[in-house]
Design a protein around this motif. Structure first.
Motif, short mmCIF file in Angstrom:
data_model
loop_
_atom_site.label_atom_id
_atom_site.label_comp_id
_atom_site.label_asym_id
_atom_site.label_seq_id
_atom_site.Cartn_x
_atom_site.Cartn_y
_atom_site.Cartn_z
N ILE A 88 11.96 -18.28 4.38
CA ILE A 88 10.89 -17.38 4.83
C ILE A 88 11.26 -16.77 6.17
CG2 ILE A 88 8.49 -17.29 5.62
CD1 ILE A 88 7.90 -19.49 3.50
N LEU A 89 11.74 -17.60 7.08
CA LEU A 89 12.17 -17.11 8.40
C LEU A 89 13.29 -16.08 8.25
CD1 LEU A 89 12.03 -17.25 11.49
CD2 LEU A 89 13.62 -19.17 11.36
N ALA A 90 14.25 -16.34 7.37
CA ALA A 90 15.36 -15.41 7.14
C ALA A 90 14.84 -14.07 6.64
CB ALA A 90 16.35 -16.01 6.15
N PHE A 91 13.84 -14.10 5.79
CA PHE A 91 13.25 -12.86 5.28
C PHE A 91 12.66 -12.04 6.43
CE2 PHE A 91 9.49 -10.53 3.86
CZ PHE A 91 10.05 -9.70 2.90
N PHE A 92 11.88 -12.68 7.28
CA PHE A 92 11.25 -11.96 8.39
C PHE A 92 12.28 -11.53 9.44
CE2 PHE A 92 7.37 -14.02 6.74
CZ PHE A 92 6.63 -12.87 6.55
N PHE A 148 15.19 -6.92 11.74
CA PHE A 148 16.48 -6.27 12.01
C PHE A 148 16.50 -4.86 11.41
CE2 PHE A 148 21.33 -6.43 11.24
CZ PHE A 148 21.58 -5.82 12.47
N LEU A 149 16.06 -4.74 10.17
CA LEU A 149 16.03 -3.42 9.53
C LEU A 149 15.03 -2.49 10.20
CD1 LEU A 149 16.29 -4.44 5.77
CD2 LEU A 149 18.09 -3.56 7.26
N ALA A 168 25.28 -13.63 8.05
CA ALA A 168 24.29 -12.83 7.32
C ALA A 168 23.19 -12.30 8.23
CB ALA A 168 23.66 -13.67 6.21
N SER A 169 22.93 -12.99 9.31
CA SER A 169 21.85 -12.56 10.21
C SER A 169 22.23 -11.38 11.09
CB SER A 169 21.39 -13.73 11.09
OG SER A 169 22.40 -14.06 12.02
N VAL A 170 23.51 -11.03 11.15
CA VAL A 170 23.92 -9.89 11.99
C VAL A 170 24.43 -8.72 11.16
CG1 VAL A 170 24.41 -11.32 14.01
CG2 VAL A 170 26.24 -10.85 12.37
N ILE A 171 24.33 -8.81 9.85
CA ILE A 171 24.72 -7.72 8.96
C ILE A 171 23.45 -7.15 8.33
CG2 ILE A 171 25.95 -7.18 6.82
CD1 ILE A 171 27.86 -9.47 7.51
N PRO A 172 23.28 -5.83 8.38
CA PRO A 172 22.10 -5.24 7.74
C PRO A 172 22.01 -5.67 6.27
CG PRO A 172 23.20 -3.59 9.06
CD PRO A 172 24.11 -4.80 9.04
N PHE A 173 20.83 -6.10 5.86
CA PHE A 173 20.53 -6.60 4.52
C PHE A 173 21.20 -7.94 4.23
CE2 PHE A 173 20.20 -1.97 4.31
CZ PHE A 173 18.90 -1.81 3.86
N GLY A 174 21.86 -8.53 5.22
CA GLY A 174 22.60 -9.77 5.02
C GLY A 174 21.74 -10.96 4.61
N TYR A 227 22.77 -15.33 -2.92
CA TYR A 227 24.14 -15.81 -3.11
C TYR A 227 24.52 -17.01 -2.25
CZ TYR A 227 24.72 -11.41 -5.57
OH TYR A 227 24.59 -10.37 -6.44
N LEU A 228 23.66 -17.42 -1.33
CA LEU A 228 24.07 -18.47 -0.40
C LEU A 228 23.03 -19.58 -0.26
CD1 LEU A 228 26.47 -19.07 1.52
CD2 LEU A 228 25.15 -17.95 3.31
N TYR A 229 21.81 -19.24 0.14
CA TYR A 229 20.82 -20.26 0.45
C TYR A 229 20.50 -21.15 -0.74
CZ TYR A 229 19.77 -17.03 4.34
OH TYR A 229 19.85 -16.20 5.41
N LEU A 230 20.48 -20.58 -1.92
CA LEU A 230 20.05 -21.34 -3.09
C LEU A 230 21.21 -21.91 -3.91
CD1 LEU A 230 17.16 -19.01 -4.27
CD2 LEU A 230 17.04 -21.07 -2.87
N GLN A 231 22.43 -21.74 -3.42
CA GLN A 231 23.61 -22.22 -4.15
C GLN A 231 24.09 -23.55 -3.58
OE1 GLN A 231 24.76 -20.64 -6.84
NE2 GLN A 231 23.19 -19.09 -6.54
#
Length: 108
Positions: A14-18, A23-24, A81-87, A94-98
Motif C-alpha cells: 500500500i505504501l509503495a502504491f502511494f 512520484f508521478l 523501483a522507488s526511483v524509476i517512474p512507474f517502478g 513482478y517483485l513484491y509478490l514473487q
C-alpha cells in the motif's frame, strides 16, 4: 484492501502504491506547474509528502527484507523501483509478490 493491512508486506505494498502516485504527481503535474507556469507552491507541498513517503518506503523495505528474508538482489530491485517512474507499480506484479527464486522471472 483490508486484508492487505494485516501483514507487513501488505502494508508495504500500500505504501509503495502511494509513493508511486506521489512520484508521478511530481513528475507529471507539479513539475510542469513549476517550470511552465511559474507556480512552485504545489511542488513544495507534493514534494514534502513524496519525500516523507519515500523515506517511509525505505524503512518499510528494510523491515520487509528482514521479516520475509528477502535476498539482497530482491531488496535492491525494490529500492530501485522507488526511483524509476512507474517502478513501484511494476514491482507490485513482478517483485513484491514473487518468491525470491522467481523474482523478475516474468521480466526476462
Amino acid at each position: 484492501m483490508f486484508s492487505l493491512l494485516q501483514t507487513k508486506l501488505g502494508r508495504f505494498r500500500i505504501l509503495a502504491f502511494f509513493e508511486g502516485i506521489s512520484f508521478l504527481t511530481i513528475l507529471f503535474v507539479t513539475m510542469p506547474l513549476k517550470y511552465l507556469y511559474k507556480n512552485p507552491e504545489p511542488n513544495k507541498i507534493v514534494g514534502l509528502v513524496h519525500g516523507l513517503l519515500f523515506l517511509l518506503y525505505l524503512v518499510e523495505l528494510f523491515q520487509v527484507k528482514v521479516e520475509y528474508q528477502w535476498k539482497l538482489k530482491k531488496t535492491f530491485y525494490a529500492a530501485l523501483a522507488s526511483v524509476i517512474p512507474f517502478g513501484t507499480f511494476l514491482a507490485e506484479k513482478y517483485l513484491y509478490l514473487q518468491p525470491d527464486d522467481e523474482e523478475l522471472g516474468n521480466l526476462k
